[in-house]
Enzyme design. Structure first.
Site, short mmCIF file in Angstrom:
data_model
loop_
_atom_site.label_atom_id
_atom_site.label_comp_id
_atom_site.label_asym_id
_atom_site.label_seq_id
_atom_site.Cartn_x
_atom_site.Cartn_y
_atom_site.Cartn_z
N GLU A 72 29.72 52.46 -36.66
CA GLU A 72 30.84 52.32 -35.68
C GLU A 72 32.03 52.00 -36.51
O GLU A 72 31.85 51.32 -36.95
CB GLU A 72 29.95 50.82 -34.58
CG GLU A 72 31.15 50.64 -33.74
CD GLU A 72 30.48 49.11 -33.22
OE1 GLU A 72 31.56 48.83 -31.99
OE2 GLU A 72 29.74 48.01 -34.18
N HIS A 81 29.88 30.26 -31.06
CA HIS A 81 30.56 31.22 -31.52
C HIS A 81 31.42 31.91 -32.64
O HIS A 81 30.69 30.78 -33.99
CB HIS A 81 31.96 30.28 -30.77
CG HIS A 81 32.60 31.40 -29.57
ND1 HIS A 81 32.71 32.92 -30.47
CD2 HIS A 81 33.31 31.57 -29.14
CE1 HIS A 81 33.47 33.54 -29.13
NE2 HIS A 81 33.63 32.57 -28.12
N ALA A 82 31.78 33.09 -32.80
CA ALA A 82 32.46 33.55 -34.53
C ALA A 82 33.07 32.38 -35.21
O ALA A 82 34.25 31.72 -34.00
CB ALA A 82 33.02 34.37 -34.20
N SER A 83 33.54 31.74 -35.98
CA SER A 83 33.70 31.35 -37.17
C SER A 83 35.27 30.91 -36.82
O SER A 83 35.92 30.03 -37.46
CB SER A 83 32.98 30.95 -37.96
OG SER A 83 31.80 30.84 -38.15
N ASN A 85 35.77 39.13 -30.62
CA ASN A 85 36.04 40.36 -30.06
C ASN A 85 36.79 40.00 -28.72
O ASN A 85 37.96 40.09 -27.95
CB ASN A 85 35.55 41.54 -30.32
CG ASN A 85 34.36 41.94 -29.49
OD1 ASN A 85 33.57 41.05 -29.49
ND2 ASN A 85 34.03 42.25 -29.62
N GLY A 137 26.83 40.95 -30.89
CA GLY A 137 27.30 41.24 -32.12
C GLY A 137 27.55 42.56 -32.57
O GLY A 137 26.99 43.42 -32.72
N SER A 138 27.07 42.33 -34.08
CA SER A 138 26.69 43.91 -35.06
C SER A 138 24.57 43.84 -35.14
O SER A 138 24.02 42.66 -34.74
CB SER A 138 27.22 42.92 -36.40
OG SER A 138 26.08 41.73 -37.03
N GLU A 170 23.09 42.63 -27.41
CA GLU A 170 24.50 43.66 -26.89
C GLU A 170 24.98 43.36 -28.57
O GLU A 170 25.69 43.08 -29.31
CB GLU A 170 25.00 43.33 -25.92
CG GLU A 170 25.80 44.51 -25.55
CD GLU A 170 27.45 44.51 -25.72
OE1 GLU A 170 27.40 45.38 -27.41
OE2 GLU A 170 27.99 43.57 -26.15
N LEU A 171 24.52 45.00 -29.14
CA LEU A 171 24.74 45.30 -29.72
C LEU A 171 25.95 46.34 -30.23
O LEU A 171 26.91 46.48 -29.45
CB LEU A 171 23.46 45.35 -31.32
CG LEU A 171 22.32 44.52 -31.02
CD1 LEU A 171 21.22 44.77 -32.19
CD2 LEU A 171 23.31 43.04 -31.81
N CYS A 208 33.54 46.85 -28.63
CA CYS A 208 31.64 47.66 -28.45
C CYS A 208 31.71 48.51 -27.09
O CYS A 208 30.68 50.16 -28.19
CB CYS A 208 30.48 47.19 -28.08
SG CYS A 208 30.07 45.73 -29.59
#
Length: 471
Positions: free
Chosen positions: A370, A161-163, A137, A212-213, A234-235, A268
């Site tokens: 969320e 990193h995110a894919s 994000n 992330g989640s 940090e979720l 977030c």
């Protein structure tokens, strides 16, 4: 999930990447470990020079990397440029402040003497190779707010990193290389989520940080706990935005819209639950709904766009399920609540209309989960106690926003809010000088500020005994 750039504005797959195999992953782990042995001995001046050079390069690259981020995850182009500028600012802040933040601490003389020492101090040393598991994000900022303090402390980084943001991930590795950091000081691992456990269990990796989640955080924390390795998490967040009668309602409304739809609502720390005192509720609700309904949804590359597409098709489906569940159980959508159908080109991307829901009850999923997208939950409360109780009625506790000019109320919110931050008469934002993180299921540990740079340091007690016969 494939490692690929898929444009969320139209669903087009632009570029795919092969995941690193075991041999290349091993080579990068070995390179990181070797780099740490040398890099840890550099002084603050040299680290600051390198990080400052990275900031200069990032400024030069701002337009190009902003377009890459927008193409990969859909944030408006202006927001992507601002993200790049914020990253350069954070790099310069840590370059200029790390030596002060990690200076030796000397206890009072009386305490040193009581400890039986002639001299004693607390010294901060780097830990080693840190694994960072980062989300899509804020694909640049989330990484830099880890990398800048970690590198200034003398650590080295491995980024998973995110894919869906592989080009941004590769850019970061190249940025630090071009700045002059030695090979292995910062490397990107293009691997799937299934490879994280083996990398984290490798003895050369000493700690991990994840944004992330909640499920991802649980998974990484479980592995790290089994290996007895430090983590910072940090979720998720479902931040409250409380408006009391003394507030400047007009300002509170304008800020509320930005706080909810920043980054297309995929943040977030975006305000998600709007808790408004009955005395000002009707005015706030009318103005807030009108502004949300008037936002321009469209091509994130266009200057006129306020809200672009959601980053993934699955993310939009998750958001739709939350809204549909709430409406089915009796909530009312004051605006939005659906995919846009006009103009026709929006139907090809993963767009969702800015939405305001009211009439929310605890049996609805959105009351506890969320909403990661431009959907606001609006509540009416009778008094201060009910506002605080409702604000805390969440499994998350990342940050909070409170609009009141009453000092007694401000003291109550500071005392009683279950969150990592309380922002009065404004919206939550991260800044390199201020610690950032949450409580409850929003995670633990802190990023940014002195607290963040010390998270991945070996806090070392240095004790010198008195010389025999000394006074």
């Amino acid at each position: 999930m494939a490692i690929a750039t898929v444009n969320p504005a139209n669903g087009e797959t632009l570029k795919t990447f092969d995941a690193l195999g075991p041999e290349e992953t091993e080579r990068r782990l070995a390179t990181a470990a070797a780099a740490f042995r040398s890099y840890r001995t550099t002084d603050f001046a040299e680290r600051a020079r390198l990080l400052g050079r990275a900031a200069d390069l990032l400024d030069d690259d701002q337009d190009d990397i902003a377009r890459t981020m927008t193409t990969e995850m859909g944030k408006p182009l202006a927001a992507a440029r601002a993200e790049a500028a914020k990253c350069a600012k954070a790099m310069r802040w840590y370059a200029g402040n790390a030596e002060r933040l990690l200076a030796d601490e000397v206890p009072p003389a009386a305490e040193v003497k009581d400890a039986g020492a002639a001299h004693a101090r607390v010294h901060y040393r780097p830990m080693g190779v840190i694994l960072a598991v980062m989300p899509w994000n804020f694909p640049l900022w989330q990484v830099v707010r880890f990398a800048a303090p970690a590198l200034m402390a003398g650590n080295v980084g491995l980024l998973k990193h995110a894919s869906n943001v592989p080009q941004t991930a590769l850019y970061l590795e190249d940025l630090f290389r071009r700045a002059g950091f030695a090979e292995g000081c910062f490397q990107t691992l293009l691997v799937g989520s299934g490879a994280v456990e083996s990398v984290l269990r490798d003895p050369r990796v000493v700690a991990a940080t994840l944004t992330g989640s909640e499920p991802a955080g649980r998974s990484v924390a479980a592995v790290a706990g089994d290996e007895v390795k430090k983590t910072v998490l940090e979720l998720g967040g479902s931040d409250p935005y409380v408006v009391m009668p003394s507030a400047d309602v007009a300002r509170a409304v304008r800020t509320a819209v930005t706080a909810r739809v920043q980054n297309n609502g995929q943040s977030c720390i975006a305000a998600k639950r709007f808790i408004v005192h009955a005395d000002v509720y009707d005015t706030f609700a009318e103005r807030f709904t009108a502004l949300m309904a008037g936002l321009t949804v469209g091509d994130p590359m266009a200057d006129s766009t306020d809200v672009g597409p959601l980053a993934t098709e699955r993310g939009r489906a998750d958001l739709e399920e939350l809204v549909d569940d709430a409406v089915h159980r009796g909530a009312t959508a004051l605006c939005g609540g659906r995919r846009p159908t006009d103009p026709a080109e929006l139907t090809r991307g993963w767009y969702y209309e800015p939405t305001v829901l009211t009439g929310i009850t605890p049996d609805m999923r959105i009351h506890h989960e969320e909403a990661f997208g431009p959907v606001a939950s609006l509540y009416r409360v009778r008094d201060l106690d009910e506002a605080i109780e409702l604000a805390n009625d969440s499994p998350f506790g990342l940050s909070s926003n409170v609009w009141t000019r009453d000092e007694a109320e401000q003291r109550r919110f500071v005392r009683d809010m279950e969150a990592g931050g309380v922002f009065f008469n404004g919206m939550t934002a991260s800044h390199p000088a201020l610690p950032f993180g949450g409580v409850k299921r929003s995670g633990y540990g802190r990023e940014l500020s002195g607290h963040g740079i010390r998270e991945f340091c070996n806090v070392t007690t240095v004790w010198h005994g008195a010389e025999p016969g000394g006074g």
